[in-house]
Design a protein around this motif. Structure first.
Motif, PDB file in Angstrom:
ATOM      1  N   GLY A 176       0.623  -1.217   0.051  1.00 50.74           N
ATOM      2  CA  GLY A 176       0.149  -0.120  -0.092  1.00 50.74           C
ATOM      3  C   GLY A 176       0.843   1.269  -0.064  1.00 50.74           C
ATOM      4  N   LEU A 177       2.098   1.208  -0.542  1.00 52.82           N
ATOM      5  CA  LEU A 177       3.051   2.522  -0.615  1.00 52.82           C
ATOM      6  C   LEU A 177       3.065   3.149  -1.617  1.00 52.82           C
ATOM      7  CD1 LEU A 177       6.016   0.843   1.207  1.00 52.82           C
ATOM      8  CD2 LEU A 177       4.445   2.438   2.296  1.00 52.82           C
ATOM      9  N   ILE A 178       2.473   2.404  -2.827  1.00 45.89           N
ATOM     10  CA  ILE A 178       2.431   3.116  -4.094  1.00 45.89           C
ATOM     11  C   ILE A 178       1.200   2.493  -5.001  1.00 45.89           C
ATOM     12  CG2 ILE A 178       5.017   3.558  -4.512  1.00 45.89           C
ATOM     13  CD1 ILE A 178       5.177   1.192  -6.306  1.00 45.89           C
ATOM     14  N   THR A 179       0.987   3.321  -5.883  1.00 48.69           N
ATOM     15  CA  THR A 179       0.221   2.663  -6.896  1.00 48.69           C
ATOM     16  C   THR A 179       0.840   2.885  -8.204  1.00 48.69           C
ATOM     17  OG1 THR A 179      -1.229   4.659  -7.219  1.00 48.69           O
ATOM     18  CG2 THR A 179      -2.184   3.314  -5.707  1.00 48.69           C
ATOM     19  N   ARG A 180       0.055   1.985  -9.405  1.00 44.07           N
ATOM     20  CA  ARG A 180       0.722   2.152 -10.571  1.00 44.07           C
ATOM     21  C   ARG A 180      -0.450   2.601 -11.556  1.00 44.07           C
ATOM     22  NH1 ARG A 180       4.432  -3.268 -11.710  1.00 44.07           N
ATOM     23  NH2 ARG A 180       2.828  -4.063 -10.335  1.00 44.07           N
ATOM     24  N   GLU A 181      -0.322   3.543 -12.266  1.00 47.94           N
ATOM     25  CA  GLU A 181      -1.387   4.027 -13.040  1.00 47.94           C
ATOM     26  C   GLU A 181      -0.935   4.294 -14.405  1.00 47.94           C
ATOM     27  OE1 GLU A 181      -2.168   8.206 -11.362  1.00 47.94           O
ATOM     28  OE2 GLU A 181      -2.967   7.380  -9.503  1.00 47.94           O
ATOM     29  N   PRO A 182      -1.836   3.798 -15.336  1.00 45.90           N
ATOM     30  CA  PRO A 182      -1.453   3.821 -16.920  1.00 45.90           C
ATOM     31  C   PRO A 182      -1.276   5.453 -17.252  1.00 45.90           C
ATOM     32  CG  PRO A 182      -3.713   3.029 -16.748  1.00 45.90           C
ATOM     33  CD  PRO A 182      -2.929   3.310 -15.180  1.00 45.90           C
ATOM     34  N   VAL A 183      -0.424   5.788 -18.273  1.00 48.87           N
ATOM     35  CA  VAL A 183      -0.537   7.297 -18.770  1.00 48.87           C
ATOM     36  C   VAL A 183      -1.307   7.214 -19.942  1.00 48.87           C
ATOM     37  CG1 VAL A 183       1.682   7.754 -17.719  1.00 48.87           C
ATOM     38  CG2 VAL A 183       1.496   6.654 -19.945  1.00 48.87           C
ATOM     39  N   PRO A 184      -1.831   8.418 -20.194  1.00 47.60           N
ATOM     40  CA  PRO A 184      -3.216   8.606 -21.196  1.00 47.60           C
ATOM     41  C   PRO A 184      -2.211   8.656 -22.700  1.00 47.60           C
ATOM     42  CG  PRO A 184      -3.005  10.507 -19.824  1.00 47.60           C
ATOM     43  CD  PRO A 184      -2.079   9.498 -19.223  1.00 47.60           C
ATOM     44  N   TYR A 185      -0.877   8.964 -22.776  1.00 42.32           N
ATOM     45  CA  TYR A 185      -0.625   9.032 -23.941  1.00 42.32           C
ATOM     46  C   TYR A 185       0.378   7.847 -24.431  1.00 42.32           C
ATOM     47  CZ  TYR A 185       3.427   9.876 -20.834  1.00 42.32           C
ATOM     48  OH  TYR A 185       4.119   9.951 -19.863  1.00 42.32           O
ATOM     49  N   ASP A 186       0.290   6.709 -23.480  1.00 43.06           N
ATOM     50  CA  ASP A 186       0.888   5.522 -23.931  1.00 43.06           C
ATOM     51  C   ASP A 186       0.555   4.321 -23.160  1.00 43.06           C
ATOM     52  OD1 ASP A 186       2.503   3.209 -24.829  1.00 43.06           O
ATOM     53  OD2 ASP A 186       4.338   4.555 -25.098  1.00 43.06           O
ATOM     54  N   GLY A 187      -0.352   3.530 -23.535  1.00 46.25           N
ATOM     55  CA  GLY A 187      -0.716   2.237 -22.617  1.00 46.25           C
ATOM     56  C   GLY A 187       0.173   1.323 -22.063  1.00 46.25           C
ATOM     57  N   ARG A 188       1.350   1.456 -22.668  1.00 47.52           N
ATOM     58  CA  ARG A 188       2.583   0.501 -22.228  1.00 47.52           C
ATOM     59  C   ARG A 188       3.007   0.884 -20.989  1.00 47.52           C
ATOM     60  NH1 ARG A 188       6.321   0.875 -27.300  1.00 47.52           N
ATOM     61  NH2 ARG A 188       5.644   2.963 -26.852  1.00 47.52           N
ATOM     62  N   PHE A 189       2.977   2.167 -20.726  1.00 42.32           N
ATOM     63  CA  PHE A 189       3.750   2.816 -19.590  1.00 42.32           C
ATOM     64  C   PHE A 189       2.808   2.995 -18.372  1.00 42.32           C
ATOM     65  CE2 PHE A 189       6.351   4.160 -22.988  1.00 42.32           C
ATOM     66  CZ  PHE A 189       7.713   3.499 -22.771  1.00 42.32           C
ATOM     67  N   LYS A 190       3.068   2.380 -17.103  1.00 37.01           N
ATOM     68  CA  LYS A 190       2.489   3.062 -15.986  1.00 37.01           C
ATOM     69  C   LYS A 190       3.457   3.820 -14.901  1.00 37.01           C
ATOM     70  CE  LYS A 190      -0.469  -0.955 -16.047  1.00 37.01           C
ATOM     71  NZ  LYS A 190      -1.277  -2.087 -15.086  1.00 37.01           N
ATOM     72  N   ARG A 191       2.955   4.985 -14.568  1.00 37.49           N
ATOM     73  CA  ARG A 191       3.609   5.735 -13.849  1.00 37.49           C
ATOM     74  C   ARG A 191       3.533   5.263 -12.316  1.00 37.49           C
ATOM     75  NH1 ARG A 191       0.968  11.153 -12.127  1.00 37.49           N
ATOM     76  NH2 ARG A 191      -1.002  10.318 -12.174  1.00 37.49           N
ATOM     77  N   ILE A 192       4.435   5.425 -11.354  1.00 36.56           N
ATOM     78  CA  ILE A 192       4.356   5.032  -9.913  1.00 36.56           C
ATOM     79  C   ILE A 192       4.090   6.208  -9.247  1.00 36.56           C
ATOM     80  CG2 ILE A 192       5.753   4.200  -8.161  1.00 36.56           C
ATOM     81  CD1 ILE A 192       7.668   2.818 -10.468  1.00 36.56           C
ATOM     82  N   VAL A 193       2.968   6.217  -8.304  1.00 32.29           N
ATOM     83  CA  VAL A 193       2.565   7.054  -7.808  1.00 32.29           C
ATOM     84  C   VAL A 193       2.432   6.710  -6.299  1.00 32.29           C
ATOM     85  CG1 VAL A 193       0.558   8.665  -7.495  1.00 32.29           C
ATOM     86  CG2 VAL A 193       0.937   7.795  -9.764  1.00 32.29           C
ATOM     87  N   PRO A 194       2.844   7.878  -5.165  1.00 34.37           N
ATOM     88  CA  PRO A 194       2.931   7.443  -3.814  1.00 34.37           C
ATOM     89  C   PRO A 194       1.537   7.406  -3.392  1.00 34.37           C
ATOM     90  CG  PRO A 194       3.639  10.001  -4.186  1.00 34.37           C
ATOM     91  CD  PRO A 194       3.398   9.306  -5.449  1.00 34.37           C
ATOM     92  N   SER A 195       1.105   6.525  -2.597  1.00 32.58           N
ATOM     93  CA  SER A 195      -0.109   6.270  -2.153  1.00 32.58           C
ATOM     94  C   SER A 195      -0.371   7.391  -0.887  1.00 32.58           C
ATOM     95  CB  SER A 195      -0.207   4.842  -1.146  1.00 32.58           C
ATOM     96  OG  SER A 195       0.396   4.964  -0.304  1.00 32.58           O
ATOM     97  N   GLU A 196      -1.775   7.427  -0.610  1.00 35.28           N
ATOM     98  CA  GLU A 196      -1.996   8.390   0.403  1.00 35.28           C
ATOM     99  C   GLU A 196      -1.254   7.911   1.870  1.00 35.28           C
ATOM    100  OE1 GLU A 196      -3.343  11.588   2.151  1.00 35.28           O
ATOM    101  OE2 GLU A 196      -3.943  11.022   0.017  1.00 35.28           O
ATOM    102  N   LYS A 197      -1.187   6.604   1.865  1.00 32.10           N
ATOM    103  CA  LYS A 197      -0.206   6.146   3.008  1.00 32.10           C
ATOM    104  C   LYS A 197       1.119   6.646   3.136  1.00 32.10           C
ATOM    105  CE  LYS A 197       1.234   1.693   5.029  1.00 32.10           C
ATOM    106  NZ  LYS A 197       1.201   0.318   4.843  1.00 32.10           N
TER     107      LYS A 197
END
Length: 140
Positions: free
Chosen positions: A77-98
C-alpha cells in the motif's frame, strides 16, 4: 592500489553500514530499507512522472529486481501504478495516501542520515569523492 589498503573493502564496509542505517530508518515496520530508499526517491520527485525505468537507472537495479520491489511496495500500500493517457504500455508510479502521510518522516530521515554521513567533509572533498565514485562505476 594503496599498500595494504583495498578500496573495494572500504566501499563494501560503507555500503553495509549505510544499508543498516537505512534499515533502521525503516524499522517502523511499514516498509523495508530498500523500499524506503525507493519511497524517498518517489516522494522527493512528486512533481514529475516516475516510471520503473527511472528507478532502475537511479539505483542501478536490474529490471526484474525493480519489478519485484515495485510489486511488493504496491502490495504494502505504499504506491500505485497508473497508466498514462499518452501510451498504454507505460504505468507511472504514484505514492499512495499512506506514503504521502509519511512523506516528512521519510524525507527528514534520509536527510539526517546524509548530514551525519557528510559531517566534517568539505564541499570540495564531497565533489572529489563523487567524481571518483562515478568514474569507478563507469569502470565497472
Amino acid at each position: 592500489m594503496i599498500k595494504n589498503e583495498h578500496i573495494s573493502r572500504y566501499i563494501g564496509i560503507l555500503a553495509n553500514r549505510l544499508r543498516r542505517e537505512i534499515d533502521a530508518l525503516a524499522s517502523c515496520g511499514e516498509y523495508s530499507g530498500a523500499e524506503g530508499k525507493i519511497l524517498h526517491f518517489i516522494l522527493a520527485h512528486t512533481d514529475s512522472e516516475i516510471f520503473q525505468k527511472d528507478l532502475e537507472e537511479e539505483f542501478g537495479m536490474r529490471p526484474s529486481s525493480a519489478s519485484a520491489l515495485i510489486k511488493k511496495m504496491e502490495q504494502n500500500g505504499l504506491i500505485t501504478r497508473e497508466p498514462v493517457p499518452y501510451d498504454g504500455r507505460f504505468k507511472r508510479i504514484v505514492p499512495s495516501e499512506k506514503a504521502l502521510q509519511n512523506k516528512e518522516n521519510v524525507l527528514h530521515g534520509v536527510q539526517a542520515l546524509e548530514s551525519r554521513l557528510l559531517d566534517g567533509i568539505s564541499k570540495e572533498q564531497q565533489e572529489q569523492w563523487l567524481a571518483i565514485t562515478k568514474k569507478m562505476i563507469q569502470n565497472l
